[in-house]
Design a protein around this motif. Structure first.
Motif, short mmCIF file in Angstrom:
data_model
loop_
_atom_site.label_atom_id
_atom_site.label_comp_id
_atom_site.label_asym_id
_atom_site.label_seq_id
_atom_site.Cartn_x
_atom_site.Cartn_y
_atom_site.Cartn_z
N ILE A 1 -54.29 59.07 53.84
CA ILE A 1 -53.98 60.38 54.41
C ILE A 1 -53.10 61.18 53.44
O ILE A 1 -53.29 62.39 53.27
N ALA A 2 -52.15 60.51 52.79
CA ALA A 2 -51.23 61.19 51.87
C ALA A 2 -52.00 61.91 50.76
O ALA A 2 -51.67 63.05 50.40
N ARG A 3 -53.03 61.27 50.24
CA ARG A 3 -53.81 61.89 49.17
C ARG A 3 -54.53 63.15 49.64
O ARG A 3 -54.75 64.08 48.87
N SER A 4 -54.88 63.18 50.93
CA SER A 4 -55.56 64.37 51.45
C SER A 4 -54.57 65.53 51.63
O SER A 4 -54.99 66.67 51.85
N TRP A 5 -53.27 65.24 51.54
CA TRP A 5 -52.24 66.28 51.56
C TRP A 5 -51.67 66.50 50.15
O TRP A 5 -50.62 67.09 49.99
N LYS A 6 -52.40 65.95 49.15
CA LYS A 6 -52.03 66.06 47.74
C LYS A 6 -50.65 65.50 47.47
O LYS A 6 -49.82 66.07 46.76
N ILE A 7 -50.41 64.32 48.06
CA ILE A 7 -49.17 63.58 47.85
C ILE A 7 -49.54 62.29 47.10
O ILE A 7 -50.53 61.64 47.43
N ASP A 8 -48.75 61.93 46.11
CA ASP A 8 -48.98 60.73 45.28
C ASP A 8 -50.26 60.84 44.47
O ASP A 8 -50.89 59.83 44.13
N CYS A 9 -50.71 62.06 44.18
CA CYS A 9 -51.91 62.23 43.36
C CYS A 9 -51.87 63.63 42.75
O CYS A 9 -51.18 64.52 43.24
N GLU A 10 -52.62 63.82 41.64
CA GLU A 10 -52.67 65.12 40.98
C GLU A 10 -53.80 65.97 41.52
O GLU A 10 -53.70 67.19 41.57
N LYS A 11 -54.89 65.32 41.95
CA LYS A 11 -56.06 66.04 42.44
C LYS A 11 -56.14 65.93 43.96
O LYS A 11 -55.89 64.88 44.53
N GLN A 12 -56.46 67.04 44.61
CA GLN A 12 -56.59 67.06 46.07
C GLN A 12 -57.59 66.01 46.54
O GLN A 12 -58.72 65.95 46.08
N GLY A 13 -57.15 65.13 47.44
CA GLY A 13 -58.02 64.10 47.95
C GLY A 13 -58.70 64.49 49.25
O GLY A 13 -58.38 65.52 49.85
N TYR A 14 -59.65 63.66 49.68
CA TYR A 14 -60.35 63.91 50.95
C TYR A 14 -60.28 62.65 51.80
O TYR A 14 -60.62 61.56 51.35
N HIS A 15 -59.81 62.81 53.02
CA HIS A 15 -59.72 61.68 53.95
C HIS A 15 -60.64 61.88 55.14
O HIS A 15 -61.43 61.02 55.48
N CYS A 16 -60.54 63.04 55.77
CA CYS A 16 -61.43 63.42 56.86
C CYS A 16 -61.42 64.94 56.94
O CYS A 16 -60.62 65.59 56.28
N THR A 17 -62.29 65.50 57.74
CA THR A 17 -62.34 66.95 57.86
C THR A 17 -61.09 67.47 58.58
O THR A 17 -60.86 67.13 59.74
N SER A 18 -60.31 68.25 57.87
CA SER A 18 -59.07 68.78 58.46
C SER A 18 -59.41 69.86 59.49
O SER A 18 -60.22 70.75 59.21
N PRO A 19 -58.78 69.83 60.67
CA PRO A 19 -59.04 70.84 61.70
C PRO A 19 -58.29 72.12 61.38
O PRO A 19 -57.10 72.27 61.70
N SER A 20 -58.97 73.08 60.75
CA SER A 20 -58.29 74.27 60.26
C SER A 20 -57.61 75.07 61.37
O SER A 20 -56.51 75.59 61.19
N HIS A 21 -58.26 75.17 62.54
CA HIS A 21 -57.65 75.94 63.63
C HIS A 21 -56.38 75.27 64.15
O HIS A 21 -55.38 75.94 64.42
N SER A 22 -56.41 73.95 64.28
CA SER A 22 -55.23 73.23 64.75
C SER A 22 -54.07 73.38 63.76
O SER A 22 -52.92 73.59 64.16
N LEU A 23 -54.39 73.28 62.48
CA LEU A 23 -53.35 73.42 61.45
C LEU A 23 -52.79 74.84 61.40
O LEU A 23 -51.58 75.04 61.23
N LEU A 24 -53.67 75.82 61.57
CA LEU A 24 -53.20 77.21 61.61
C LEU A 24 -52.26 77.42 62.80
O LEU A 24 -51.23 78.10 62.68
N GLY A 25 -52.64 76.86 63.95
CA GLY A 25 -51.80 76.98 65.14
C GLY A 25 -50.45 76.31 64.94
O GLY A 25 -49.41 76.85 65.33
N LEU A 26 -50.46 75.12 64.32
CA LEU A 26 -49.19 74.42 64.07
C LEU A 26 -48.34 75.20 63.07
O LEU A 26 -47.12 75.30 63.24
N ARG A 27 -48.98 75.76 62.05
CA ARG A 27 -48.23 76.55 61.06
C ARG A 27 -47.52 77.71 61.74
O ARG A 27 -46.33 77.97 61.49
N GLU A 28 -48.22 78.40 62.64
CA GLU A 28 -47.62 79.56 63.31
C GLU A 28 -46.52 79.13 64.27
O GLU A 28 -45.49 79.80 64.39
N SER A 29 -46.71 77.99 64.94
CA SER A 29 -45.67 77.52 65.87
C SER A 29 -44.41 77.10 65.11
O SER A 29 -43.29 77.33 65.58
#
Length: 306
Positions: free
Chosen positions: A255-283
């Motif tokens: 999961i960390a690699r999908s948040w670009k942690i402990d790596c130089e290149k953006q990783g992929y773990h699963c499809t990120s829920p863009s709407h949920s993340l946008l809502g959390l960002r705003e909250s």
């Protein structure tokens, strides 16, 4: 219409029809939520749910995730690099915390003073841990001397406590317990599902090792994300495991690699829920604004509850 190949045994009469209720108008009431969660969202948070869907590796979603990661460090009051939001409810946070630092045969001490301690002990048992319970009646908290006595008696590798025990309506004091756990070479795992964003929580100052929460509680974001943070001590435990993490989906290193942690290149773990993340960002933005406004008013000599 569904295509049917010539000579197919499938006929129009054999196709299962959609439910009739699907075509009925479904009014959603404006329910006022006053329990421990879910909570009503700010209209600004609700507005984010109408934005376009963003694919997993799109630069905009990467920016959203970085904003969320930094904002969660603020909410948790931590500089932990390994801080993000899991796709899943608060239960996913619980399972991620336990699954990554508990191995079969490890001794885990679980504070049970309500439903969430019971659930944590069940998760630890399923991981094959040697689970010891520190129990108090519903509505009571654990005192420092009780915790130290249990740590000395059982010598666990991890202690689990619930910060905001919603089934009993109590908040567990945490200051000093992290340092106490480290005295006994024990990690402190904290359930802050009902408390993060609602009451003070100082992850670094209180030396908490793993803290997780839920987006729909005091943060007032849409349900479906579990903010979590790992201390360097907890991350070191994870990297020195003797066995692989039993869950691929909740493997924190992946999961960390999908948040670009402990790596130089953006990783992929699963499809990120863009709407949920946008809502959390705003909250989280709302939280930061409310706290900043409250601090300014307090400095002016006016007490404000935010």
């Amino acid at each position: 219409a569904l295509p049917i190949s010539p000579g197919s045994s499938i006929t129009m009469s054999s196709i299962l029809p959609p439910p009739a209720s699907l075509f009925e108008h479904l009014p959603v009431p404006d329910v006022k939520l006053f329990g421990p969660g879910p909570s009503n969202s700010n209209p600004r948070v609700i507005a984010t749910q109408t934005r376009p869907i963003v694919p997993p590796l799109h630069p905009t979603l990467i920016r959203i995730k970085e904003d969320v990661r930094l904002a969660l460090q603020y909410a948790f009051q931590t500089r932990n690099a390994h801080t993000w939001a899991i796709t899943g409810t608060g239960h996913a946070g619980l399972e991620c915390a336990m699954t990554n630092v508990v191995e079969r045969g490890d001794r885990v001490l679980v504070g049970v003073n309500g439903f969430w301690g019971e659930r944590a002990s069940e998760v630890a048992i399923r991981l094959g841990a040697d689970v010891k319970l520190l129990e108090k009646p519903l509505g009571e908290v654990f005192y420092f001397h009780e915790i130290e006595a249990a740590l000395a008696a059982h010598r666990p590798s991890a202690l689990f406590l619930t910060h905001g025990e919603s089934t009993g309506g109590v908040m567990q004091p945490l200051e000093g317990i992290g340092r106490l756990c480290h005295k006994y070479d024990c990690l402190l795992i904290v359930d802050a599902v009902a408390s993060l964003g609602g009451v003070p929580l100082f992850t670094d100052a209180w030396e908490l090792d793993i803290v997780y929460s839920g987006s729909q509680k005091a943060l007032s974001a849409p349900t479906g994300l579990a903010p979590i943070t790992f201390s360097p001590r907890a991350w070191k435990r994870l990297t020195k495991r003797k066995t692989k993490v039993s869950s691929f989906y909740l493997d924190a290193a992946s999961i960390a690699r999908s948040w670009k942690i402990d790596c130089e290149k953006q990783g992929y773990h699963c499809t990120s829920p863009s709407h949920s993340l946008l809502g959390l960002r705003e909250s989280l933005r709302c939280l930061a604004e409310e706290v900043r406004w409250g601090v300014l008013r307090c400095l002016e000599g006016v007490f404000v509850r935010v």
